[in-house]
Design an enzyme around this catalytic site. Structure first.
Site, mmCIF file in Angstrom:
data_model
loop_
_atom_site.group_PDB
_atom_site.id
_atom_site.type_symbol
_atom_site.label_atom_id
_atom_site.label_comp_id
_atom_site.label_asym_id
_atom_site.label_seq_id
_atom_site.Cartn_x
_atom_site.Cartn_y
_atom_site.Cartn_z
ATOM 1 N N HIS A 206 -3.378 -5.409 1.619
ATOM 2 C CA HIS A 206 -2.722 -5.642 2.914
ATOM 3 C C HIS A 206 -2.833 -7.109 3.333
ATOM 4 O O HIS A 206 -3.706 -7.439 4.136
ATOM 5 C CB HIS A 206 -3.427 -4.815 3.995
ATOM 6 C CG HIS A 206 -3.218 -3.344 3.893
ATOM 7 N ND1 HIS A 206 -2.176 -2.702 4.513
ATOM 8 C CD2 HIS A 206 -3.923 -2.388 3.250
ATOM 9 C CE1 HIS A 206 -2.240 -1.403 4.264
ATOM 10 N NE2 HIS A 206 -3.294 -1.181 3.497
ATOM 11 N N GLU B 296 -1.160 -8.589 5.426
ATOM 12 C CA GLU B 296 -0.884 -8.708 6.868
ATOM 13 C C GLU B 296 -2.144 -8.526 7.704
ATOM 14 O O GLU B 296 -2.135 -8.811 8.903
ATOM 15 C CB GLU B 296 0.212 -7.703 7.290
ATOM 16 C CG GLU B 296 -0.228 -6.255 7.473
ATOM 17 C CD GLU B 296 -0.468 -5.493 6.167
ATOM 18 O OE1 GLU B 296 -0.398 -6.101 5.080
ATOM 19 O OE2 GLU B 296 -0.743 -4.278 6.247
ATOM 20 N N CYS C 193 0.831 -1.217 0.000
ATOM 21 C CA CYS C 193 0.000 0.000 0.000
ATOM 22 C C CYS C 193 0.863 1.264 0.000
ATOM 23 O O CYS C 193 1.468 1.584 -1.016
ATOM 24 C CB CYS C 193 -0.984 -0.064 1.157
ATOM 25 S SG CYS C 193 -2.427 0.949 0.869
HETATM 26 N N1 GLN Z 1 -3.611 6.306 1.037
HETATM 27 C C1 GLN Z 1 -2.352 6.085 1.705
HETATM 28 C C2 GLN Z 1 -1.241 6.876 1.048
HETATM 29 O O1 GLN Z 1 -1.459 7.435 0.021
HETATM 30 C C3 GLN Z 1 -2.004 4.614 1.696
HETATM 31 C C4 GLN Z 1 -2.960 3.861 2.537
HETATM 32 C C5 GLN Z 1 -2.420 2.629 3.148
HETATM 33 O O2 GLN Z 1 -1.208 2.394 3.169
HETATM 34 N N2 GLN Z 1 -3.289 1.833 3.703
HETATM 35 O O3 GLN Z 1 -0.160 6.927 1.566
#
Ligand code: GLN
Length: 189
Positions: A170, A172, A79
């Site tokens: 994710h 995890e 992410c």
């Molecule tokens: N929206 C977040 C970002 O742009 C990422 C979200 C996440 O890691 N769950 O950094």
């Protein structure tokens, strides 16, 4: 014994450590250049990519991570971690390690995609993976060295370039250890 570091500046650190321990490897939080020297692989977790990126520069970690990547150390970004690994971030100025030849779109699922779960097919996996997305990015415009491992209509959600992988989702936060196992196999080879 294999030792995997989780970049512990902000975000989902303990969840990754728990997954890796279930797979029987040593997993430690890392936050200094010296820590980065003493691991066989690194996970950059989800969180807020602008915050993690700023802290990474403040603690002089970006260069250490890039040097280890150049030596072939495997890295997995989830992410926000995917955003931090990407060469191009659409419509946003922020620090990045620029190790993956893709363009990343932040918050690519819009408001209704704030939190979303769906089963996805991953290349090379024998069953669908239950993927959890939280304000997730997607990748587009992959360069020639990028292997796309999973996509949804919005874009690429799991990819690999040599020994670096990144997922929008994710693993995890779920129960399935397969994505972490895939990363350990890269470290082991
Ligand atoms: N929206 C977040 C970002 O742009 C990422 C979200 C996440 O890691 N769950 O950094």
């Amino acid at each position: 014994m294999m030792k995997v570091g989780i970049l512990a500046l902000q975000g989902n650190v303990s969840e990754h450590i728990y997954m890796l321990k279930r797979l029987g490897v040593e997993a430690v939080p890392v936050k200094t250049p010296l820590d980065i020297m003493n691991i066989n692989g690194l996970i950059i977790p989800g969180g807020e990519s602008t915050t993690i990126g700023r802290l990474m520069e403040r603690f002089d970690l970006a260069n250490s991570i890039k040097n280890r990547a150049a030596e072939g150390m495997p890295i997995y970004g989830t992410c926000a971690g995917m955003i931090l690994l990407s060469k191009r971030i659409r419509d946003h100025e922020q620090p990045s390690l620029a190790l993956l030849d893709v363009t990343v779109l932040r918050n690519a699922f819009g408001r209704q995609g704030d939190s979303m779960e769906t089963d996805i097919d991953i290349k090379g996996f024998d069953s669908p993976f239950h993927a959890i997305f939280i304000r997730a990015p997607v990748a587009v415009e992959p360069g020639p060295e990028v292997e796309v491992l999973a996509s949804v209509p919005e874009g690429i959600v799991f990819l690999r370039e040599k020994k670096i992988i990144a997922s929008s989702f994710h693993p995890e936060l779920g129960e399935d250890l397969k994505v972490h196992k895939y990363f350990l196999d890269i470290i082991g080879n």
